[in-house]
Write an enzyme that holds these catalytic residues in place. Structure first.
Site, PDB file in Angstrom:
ATOM      1  N   GLY A  75      10.946   0.108  49.045  1.00  0.00           N
ATOM      2  CA  GLY A  75      11.550   0.290  50.351  1.00  0.00           C
ATOM      3  C   GLY A  75      10.498   0.560  51.400  1.00  0.00           C
ATOM      4  N   PRO A  76      10.888   0.555  52.657  1.00  0.00           N
ATOM      5  CA  PRO A  76       9.930   0.751  53.753  1.00  0.00           C
ATOM      6  C   PRO A  76       9.389   2.180  53.780  1.00  0.00           C
ATOM      7  CG  PRO A  76      12.196   0.711  54.567  1.00  0.00           C
ATOM      8  CD  PRO A  76      12.260   0.337  53.127  1.00  0.00           C
ATOM      9  N   PRO A  77       8.336   2.397  54.564  1.00  0.00           N
ATOM     10  CA  PRO A  77       7.769   3.752  54.650  1.00  0.00           C
ATOM     11  C   PRO A  77       8.744   4.732  55.294  1.00  0.00           C
ATOM     12  CG  PRO A  77       6.229   2.091  55.487  1.00  0.00           C
ATOM     13  CD  PRO A  77       7.552   1.417  55.319  1.00  0.00           C
ATOM     14  N   GLY A  78       8.609   5.991  54.908  1.00  0.00           N
ATOM     15  CA  GLY A  78       9.360   7.059  55.550  1.00  0.00           C
ATOM     16  C   GLY A  78      10.758   7.287  55.044  1.00  0.00           C
ATOM     17  N   VAL A  79      11.145   6.627  53.932  1.00  0.00           N
ATOM     18  CA  VAL A  79      12.510   6.812  53.441  1.00  0.00           C
ATOM     19  C   VAL A  79      12.578   7.855  52.322  1.00  0.00           C
ATOM     20  CG1 VAL A  79      13.258   4.515  54.101  1.00  0.00           C
ATOM     21  CG2 VAL A  79      12.261   4.871  51.845  1.00  0.00           C
ATOM     22  N   GLY A  80      11.428   8.448  51.952  1.00  0.00           N
ATOM     23  CA  GLY A  80      11.450   9.533  50.977  1.00  0.00           C
ATOM     24  C   GLY A  80      11.158   9.115  49.551  1.00  0.00           C
ATOM     25  N   LYS A  81      10.430   8.007  49.358  1.00  0.00           N
ATOM     26  CA  LYS A  81      10.163   7.546  47.989  1.00  0.00           C
ATOM     27  C   LYS A  81       9.249   8.522  47.252  1.00  0.00           C
ATOM     28  CE  LYS A  81       8.400   3.617  49.220  1.00  0.00           C
ATOM     29  NZ  LYS A  81       8.443   3.833  50.679  1.00  0.00           N
ATOM     30  N   THR A  82       8.170   8.923  47.898  1.00  0.00           N
ATOM     31  CA  THR A  82       7.209   9.812  47.239  1.00  0.00           C
ATOM     32  C   THR A  82       7.810  11.189  46.979  1.00  0.00           C
ATOM     33  OG1 THR A  82       5.388   8.639  48.304  1.00  0.00           O
ATOM     34  CG2 THR A  82       4.918  10.821  47.413  1.00  0.00           C
ATOM     35  N   SER A 112      13.791 -17.437  55.046  1.00  0.00           N
ATOM     36  CA  SER A 112      15.102 -16.959  55.508  1.00  0.00           C
ATOM     37  C   SER A 112      15.346 -17.246  56.984  1.00  0.00           C
ATOM     38  CB  SER A 112      15.231 -15.446  55.260  1.00  0.00           C
ATOM     39  OG  SER A 112      14.284 -14.738  56.026  1.00  0.00           O
ATOM     40  N   LYS A 165      18.316  -6.010  56.277  1.00  0.00           N
ATOM     41  CA  LYS A 165      18.561  -6.825  57.464  1.00  0.00           C
ATOM     42  C   LYS A 165      19.802  -6.363  58.220  1.00  0.00           C
ATOM     43  CE  LYS A 165      16.245 -10.927  55.634  1.00  0.00           C
ATOM     44  NZ  LYS A 165      16.381 -12.305  55.141  1.00  0.00           N
TER      45      LYS A 165
END
Length: 776
Positions: A349-356, A671, A714
């Site tokens: 997922g994109p940065p800043g979504v809480g993966k780490t 796309s 999207k």
């Protein structure tokens, strides 16, 4: 029958005297009285009897006084020679202060053949005992004895018999019975002595080996000293540490081999430093240390919910993993050190979504240790597998270092930014990760530096990535993909309210009573001050607003500060993002597409224009090969289906220029086909595309709409941009199940199969266009 004798009694506690013994005794007052009374008689005889707690014994020995004198210390003493057993009768009166008793001598019974055999057997046993002590003179004296009773009574000198056993012999006048008992006792003693001697011999051998080793080490130290090499420090210390460490057998064996090499090498040898570093690494690894997993599924879910808002798919997957693991453990199926569960997840997922931060929450939910391994920019394979020990500055790989840092063999290891691993002449780190992440191989992972099998089967690996395209397919095949596509506006407001604002208040040393940010202000920040999938930029803006509030409070403002929507301009300035779709699509030839970048979903405007000249196609905007081909396909489709689309076939027989802003950003992906067809059709018809419409999908030469990826991202981007209607390929309709309900409620999502239908619905009707022209 022998007539009873009237004798003074001398009570002895130690030793127990048997017939034939000559013993010196120290005379106390009672003993002195008995000796004096005996010497006053004609035969100087005294009865020696054991003293018992309950009185005196029933048997004693008649002894003659051989000598009376003093001990070396000056105390009175006497030497007594025991003669015969006597049965003690009742007390009688006699001269002096001594106690007198009537004693009946016990005559020896003539020996028969059985008694003689027992006597000879016992004599052999006594000789065997004396030979162990090398008492050769006593052996000669024993060998000269022929009387079975005398042979049996030599047991009075046996140090291995207790006083109770000797008293039993004294009270056993039958010599056959005495010999039988003695043979049993002596055999037991010899057997015990043999065991003791064997143990002593083993101990002596061990001590001798230790002394030999010590001597050799001292000699080696002396030789090194003469050679000027000095003693390598810590060789013995490493041996002791390896012996005391809790290591598996094969690891201990390998470590002891290295200790032996260390002891044999000189201090000036470069190999010495390598061996010590290797031994330190092996001893610091937690070979047998494991933490106990939390098996409470509800409590684990509560931890995940408390740390993160939303992300239900990830949370469900972790709870499922924990539920299966707890059931396996309850049924005895959990085998440590075998094939693991294969739970290797990649959070994409994109940065800043809480993966780490989600990886750390997973570790807390499982009660496991957590360690993060940053893979961004790693291009050397040795960073994963470790360096060969022969290289200068060799180190173990990042996986081994992570296990050592965690302190257990079953931590949660977060492989951060796995999509940013590169390859060059030093090898391919992504290929080295195959063994780490493959459940069929990682129970015997071999680091080049350790050169030992390391069991990673119980490690829970969680990887993070922004995009999946750069991850090699072989590595991606070993991971379970869980997409974390981003947050809706409602999610961002909830996250800011519950997590971001309290954290930034603490960092700014503020309290909720001093500064308050309203929910409307947070919603305005999420809608018009940021345009991101995560919440990282939103947290920066919250921090900026709180810093300005802290500055006002430091300037002397006493009243509590409330940051609401009208006052946001004072704290954050004017909004950076405003809806632009209406402005960009106000002219014909511009359509709004949807794309996925490393930063999440985004809207993509495609512009088309025509100019007089040779029939050609010009493409700008740093397009990749795939998008260039999509543009060719779109133009070919529009030209070949011009009549069906209501276009004058000659309208596109000019120089067509297709541009995708922004020009500085590279773009590629399959796309944008339907968006290009719509832009070209809008240009040819001279009618603009509806400003509230977005679309995504690839197109074929005959107009079929092909499926694409990233539908959820999207649609989130479409909602953030203020679009109302979105066209997607019909084969992507199942992907709508992953889209949040509030996003689907805000958008009119239409699955389509034919690009002509998209064009017809997306372009403004001719009547509306005429009205616009007339008004102008």
């Amino acid at each position: 029958m022998t007539s009873p004798l009237k004798l003074p009694v001398l009570f002895l506690t130690d030793p127990i005297v048997l017939p034939g013994m000559v013993v010196p005794i120290e005379l106390d007052e009672a003993a002195q009285a008995a000796v004096d009374a005996a010497q006053a008689g004609s035969d100087s005889q005294v009865l020696i009897a054991p003293r018992l707690d309950e009185g005196y014994a029933s048997y004693g020995v008649i002894a003659s006084i051989e000598q009376v004198g003093r001990m070396r210390g000056g105390s009175p003493a006497a030497v007594l020679k025991a003669d015969r057993r006597a049965r003690i009768g009742h007390g009688v009166t006699g001269p002096g202060a001594a106690l007198w008793v009537e004693a009946e001598p016990v005559e020896s019974v003539a020996a028969d053949g059985r008694t003689t055999e027992l006597a000879n057997e016992y004599k052999k046993l006594v000789v065997a005992v004396l030979q162990r002590r090398e008492a050769w003179q006593i052996i000669d004296a024993v060998n000269k004895l022929n009387d079975p009773s005398a042979i049996a009574d030599t047991a009075g000198y046996a140090p291995y018999l207790t006083d109770e056993q000797k008293r039993q012999l004294l009270e056993t006048p039958d010599v056959t019975e005495r010999l039988t008992v003695l043979i049993g006792w002596t055999k037991d003693h010899i057997a015990e002595a043999e065991v003791t001697e064997k143990i002593s011999e083993d101990v002596r051998d061990g001590l001798a080996e230790t002394q030999r080793r010590f001597l050799l080490q001292q000699q080696l130290a002396a030789i090194r000293k003469e050679l000027g090499e000095g003693e390598p420090d810590g060789a013995d210390d490493y041996r002791a540490r390896v012996e005391e460490a809790d290591l598996p057998d094969d690891i201990r064996e390998a470590a002891m081999r290295e200790v032996g090499r260390l002891e044999r090498s000189s201090d000036q040898s470069p190999e010495t430093g390598w061996i010590r570093t290797w031994l330190d690494t092996v001893l610091e690894l937690p070979w047998k240390t494991r933490t106990t997993d939390n098996t409470d599924v509800k409590a684990a879910r509560a931890v995940l919910d408390a740390d993160h808002h939303g992300l239900d798919e990830v949370k469900d997957r972790m709870v499922e993993y924990l539920a299966v693991r707890s059931r396996r453990a309850s049924r005895g199926l959990e085998v440590v050190g075998g094939r693991g569960s294969g739970a290797v997840m990649v959070l994409a997922g994109p940065p800043g979504v809480g993966k780490t931060s989600l990886g750390e929450s997973v570790a807390r939910a499982l009660d496991r240790k957590f360690v993060r391994v940053a893979l961004g920019g790693v291009r050397d394979e040795a960073e994963i597998r470790g360096h060969r020990r022969t290289y200068v500055g060799a180190l173990p790989g990042r996986i081994v270092r992570a296990i050592k840092e965690a302190g257990s063999m079953n931590p949660v290891v977060l492989l951060d930014e796995i999509d940013k691993v590169g390859a060059d002449y030093r090898g391919d780190p992504a290929a080295a990760l195959l063994e780490v992440l493959d459940p069929a191989q990682n129970h015997t992972f071999r680091d080049h530096y350790l050169d030992l099998d390391l069991d990673l089967s119980d490690v829970l690996f969680i990887a993070t990535a922004n995009v999946m395209d750069t991850i090699p397919s072989a590595l991606l095949d070993r991971m379970e993909i869980i997409t974390v596509d981003g947050y809706t506006e409602d999610d961002k407001v909830a996250i800011a309210r519950d997590f971001l604002v309290p954290r930034q208040l603490e960092r700014a040393a503020l309290t909720a009573d001093e500064v308050t940010i309203t929910e409307d202000a947070l919603r305005e920040i999420a809608a018009n001050y940021t345009r991101e999938a995560g919440v990282r930029q939103m947290e920066r803006l919250v921090a900026k607003a709180l810093r300005k509030a802290a500055t006002k409070l430091a300037g002397g403002q006493d009243a509590a500060i409330v940051i609401d929507e009208p006052s946001l301009k004072d704290f954050l300035g004017r909004p950076r993002f405003t809806p632009e779709s209406a402005e960009r699509t106000a002219v014909p030839g511009v359509s709004t597409g949807l794309a996925v970048t490393g930063m999440g979903g985004d809207v993509l405007f495609i512009e088309a224009s025509a100019s007089d000249g040779e029939r050609s196609l010009t493409l700008t905007g740093q397009l990749g090969d795939v998008m260039k081909e999509s543009a060719q396909i779109a133009l070919t489709y529009v030209r070949s289906h011009a009549t069906e689309l209501g276009i004058d076939p000659k309208a596109l027989d000019r120089n067509i220029h297709l541009h995708v802003p922004a020009g500085a950003v590279p773009k590629d992906g399959p796309s944008a086909g339907v968006t290009m067809v719509t832009a070209l059709t809008s240009l040819a018809l001279g009618r603009p595309v509806r400003s509230d419409v977005g679309m995504t999908g690839e197109v074929t030469l005959n107009g079929r709409v092909l499926p694409i990826g990233g539908v959820k991202q999207k649609l989130l981007a479409a909602q953030r941009a203020g679009l109302k209607t979105v066209f997607i390929p019909a084969r992507n309709e199942p992907d709508l199940d992953d889209v949040p309900a509030e996003v689907l409620a805000a958008l009119d999502v239409r699955p389509m199969t034919d690009v002509a239908a998209i064009v017809a619905a997306a372009i403004e009707p001719a009547s509306s266009e005429s009205a616009v022209v007339t008004a102008a």
